[in-house]
Design an enzyme around this catalytic site. Structure first.
Site, PDB file in Angstrom:
ATOM      1  N   HIS A  68       5.025   3.931  22.037  1.00 26.58           N
ATOM      2  CA  HIS A  68       4.134   3.209  22.500  1.00 26.58           C
ATOM      3  C   HIS A  68       4.036   2.951  23.835  1.00 26.58           C
ATOM      4  CE1 HIS A  68       3.230   3.322  18.020  1.00 26.58           C
ATOM      5  NE2 HIS A  68       3.633   2.578  17.626  1.00 26.58           N
TER       6      HIS A  68
ATOM      7  N   GLU B 140       0.687  -1.561   0.242  1.00 26.77           N
ATOM      8  CA  GLU B 140      -0.232  -0.830   0.304  1.00 26.77           C
ATOM      9  C   GLU B 140       1.283   1.521  -0.207  1.00 26.77           C
ATOM     10  OE1 GLU B 140      -3.533  -2.148   2.766  1.00 26.77           O
ATOM     11  OE2 GLU B 140      -2.188   0.019   3.885  1.00 26.77           O
TER      12      GLU B 140
ATOM     13  N   CYS C 277      -3.032   0.656   8.323  1.00 28.33           N
ATOM     14  CA  CYS C 277      -1.708   0.059   7.076  1.00 28.33           C
ATOM     15  C   CYS C 277      -2.186  -1.580   7.198  1.00 28.33           C
ATOM     16  CB  CYS C 277      -0.548   0.156   7.852  1.00 28.33           C
ATOM     17  SG  CYS C 277       0.757  -0.116   6.947  1.00 28.33           S
TER      18      CYS C 277
ATOM     19  N   CYS D 246       5.942  -8.054   6.709  1.00 29.66           N
ATOM     20  CA  CYS D 246       7.039  -7.421   8.015  1.00 29.66           C
ATOM     21  C   CYS D 246       7.384  -8.154   9.160  1.00 29.66           C
ATOM     22  CB  CYS D 246       6.339  -5.715   9.117  1.00 29.66           C
ATOM     23  SG  CYS D 246       7.512  -5.495   9.659  1.00 29.66           S
TER      24      CYS D 246
ATOM     25  N   CYS E 139       0.009  -4.076  14.308  1.00 34.51           N
ATOM     26  CA  CYS E 139       0.317  -3.832  13.597  1.00 34.51           C
ATOM     27  C   CYS E 139      -0.341  -5.314  12.543  1.00 34.51           C
ATOM     28  CB  CYS E 139       1.869  -3.374  13.059  1.00 34.51           C
ATOM     29  SG  CYS E 139       1.943  -3.212  11.486  1.00 34.51           S
TER      30      CYS E 139
ATOM     31  N   CYS F  88       2.758   8.277   2.073  1.00 39.84           N
ATOM     32  CA  CYS F  88       2.674   7.588   3.464  1.00 39.84           C
ATOM     33  C   CYS F  88       2.844   5.832   2.090  1.00 39.84           C
ATOM     34  CB  CYS F  88       2.116   7.391   3.949  1.00 39.84           C
ATOM     35  SG  CYS F  88       2.649   5.748   4.906  1.00 39.84           S
TER      36      CYS F  88
ATOM     37  N   CYS G 162       4.793  -6.295  15.346  1.00 40.80           N
ATOM     38  CA  CYS G 162       4.208  -5.546  16.443  1.00 40.80           C
ATOM     39  C   CYS G 162       2.827  -6.495  16.836  1.00 40.80           C
ATOM     40  CB  CYS G 162       4.254  -4.302  16.196  1.00 40.80           C
ATOM     41  SG  CYS G 162       6.371  -3.935  16.120  1.00 40.80           S
TER      42      CYS G 162
END
Length: 341
Positions: free
Chosen positions: A214, A93, A331, A113, A120, A106, A117
C-alpha cells in the site's frame, strides 16, 4: 445445553483418536473424514457406513461442526457475501467471487483484527477473537457454491499469520488426500507482513502468498499500517527474496490505491525498486470508502498510468476489478453493520 466438539477442523490423526475413544476401528477415521470433507454431511447420523451404535456414541460427544450462514447478500455482479457466526459474539464474513471459469471464496480467520490498518473496516472494529479451524473450514463447506469453488483466499477478516495454527490446520484439511485434496496452488494467504508467520507459512505449506504493501515509503506505510513500525516492509521483502516463488508458488503484492496519497509516479518508481528481484506480481486495488476514513479512490486513468509505469519498469502489474460495491464491498462492513443493527 451441553457443548459438543466439532469434527470438522480435525486432521486424520485426531479423527483416529476420536474413533478409538468411541470404540471404533482405526479405519473409521478415514470414513469420517470422507463424510466430513468429501461428502460434506451436516449430521453424524448421515455417516451411514458407521454402525448405528457407533454413530450414537459419537453423537454423545461430537457434532459435525457444520453451521449454516446467518445471512447471504448477493451483488448485481454475481458476488455474494455470507455472514457466519464468529467469536465473542462477533460475526465474520466470507465472500464468493465468480470470474468466468473461476469461483473464489475469500474466508476470514479472525473476528476483527489486531493490525489496526487505518483504511480497513475490520481493523477499525478491533479484535474479538481467533476463529477455530472448524470455523474456517465451515465457511468453505457451508456456502451455497461450495462444490464449485476453484480457489480459496485467506483475505477476509483478520490477519492469517496472527492465527497461524488454525490457518495451517485448515490448509492441511484443504490439501490432504483424506481431506478436500486440493492443490496448494488453489490457495492464497494474505498477510500484512509478520516475518515469523511468513517463515512458518513458507516452511509448512506450499500455498501462494500475498503481501499487503500500500506504500513503498516506510513513513507513509506506517501511517496506514502500524505493523510497519515493528516489521518494515523493506525487511519483509528482503526475507522473501530468499525464496523461490517462480515455480512452486506465487508471490503477489496487494496495493490499495488512494487519490493523492499513494497513486503518483513517484510511488510507482519506489515500488518497482522495492520489488526488484522478487518475481512479485502487483495487484492494484481501487480503494473502497469506509466510514471514518476520508480518502477517496483515484480516477481510472491514474490507476492505468500507475500500472503501465510498473510494467515498463519490469514489474508485472494488473488492476483488480472492483466487485460487490452494492453489498458493502469493503471487508468487515457487513459484519459491522449487522452488529450495530
Amino acid at each position: 445445553m451441553e457443548y459438543l466438539s466439532p469434527l470438522i477442523g480435525m486432521n486424520l490423526a485426531e479423527l483416529e483418536s476420536v474413533a478409538a475413544g468411541c470404540g471404533m476401528p482405526r479405519y473409521a477415521a478415514r470414513q469420517m473424514a470422507d463424510w466430513l470433507y468429501q461428502k460434506r454431511v451436516a449430521k453424524i447420523d448421515d455417516m451411514t457406513n458407521l454402525s448405528k451404535r457407533a454413530r450414537a456414541t459419537l453423537a454423545e460427544v461430537y457434532c459435525t461442526g457444520r453451521e449454516e450462514p446467518l445471512k447471504r447478500v448477493s451483488s448485481a455482479d454475481g458476488t455474494v457475501k455470507y455472514l457466519f457466526r464468529g467469536a465473542s459474539d462477533r460475526d465474520v464474513e466470507a465472500v464468493m467471487i465468480p470470474d468466468h471459469d473461476r469461483c473464489t471464496l475469500c474466508v476470514s480467520s479472525q473476528a476483527g483484527c489486531r493490525m489496526n490498518c487505518a483504511f480497513c473496516m475490520t481493523g477499525r472494529q478491533g479484535f474479538h477473537g481467533n476463529l477455530s479451524a472448524a470455523q474456517i473450514i465451515n465457511q468453505i463447506l457451508s456456502v451455497e457454491e461450495s462444490e464449485s469453488l476453484t480457489n480459496v483466499v485467506f483475505m477476509g477478516m483478520g490477519e492469517p499469520t496472527d492465527n497461524l495454527d488454525a490457518v495451517v490446520r485448515a490448509i492441511e484439511i484443504l490439501t490432504a488426500t483424506w481431506g478436500l485434496a486440493w492443490s496448494p496452488k488453489r490457495i492464497t494467504v494474505s498477510t500484512v507482513g509478520r516475518p515469523d508467520g511468513i517463515r512458518r507459512l513458507l516452511d509448512m505449506t506450499k500455498v501462494h502468498l500475498a503481501l499487503s504493501v500500500h506504500s513503498p515509503f516506510g513513513s507513509e506505510r506506517a501511517d496506514m499500517m502500524p505493523v510497519e513500525r515493528a516489521y518494515p516492509v523493506a525487511e519483509v521483502i528482503e526475507l522473501l527474496r530468499g525464496h523461490d516463488f517462480a515455480h512452486q508458488r506465487r508471490l503477489s503484492v496487494e496495493y490499495t490505491m488512494m487519490k493523492g496519497k499513494n497513486d503518483d509516479i513517484r510511488h510507482a518508481d519506489a515500488l518497482a525498486r522495492l520489488l526488484r528481484g522478487t518475481d512479485a506480481r502487483v495487484n492494484l486495488i481501487r480503494f473502497h470508502p469506509v466510514p471514518g476514513y476520508d480518502e477517496k479512490a483515484p480516477e481510472a486513468g491514474v490507476m492505468t498510468a500507475f500500472r503501465d509505469r510498473l510494467n515498463a519498469l519490469g514489474i508485472t502489474a494488473t488492476i483488480r476489478a472492483s466487485r460487490g460495491e452494492d453489498i458493502d464491498a469493503a471487508c468487515g462492513m457487513l459484519a459491522g453493520k449487522e452488529k450495530k443493527g
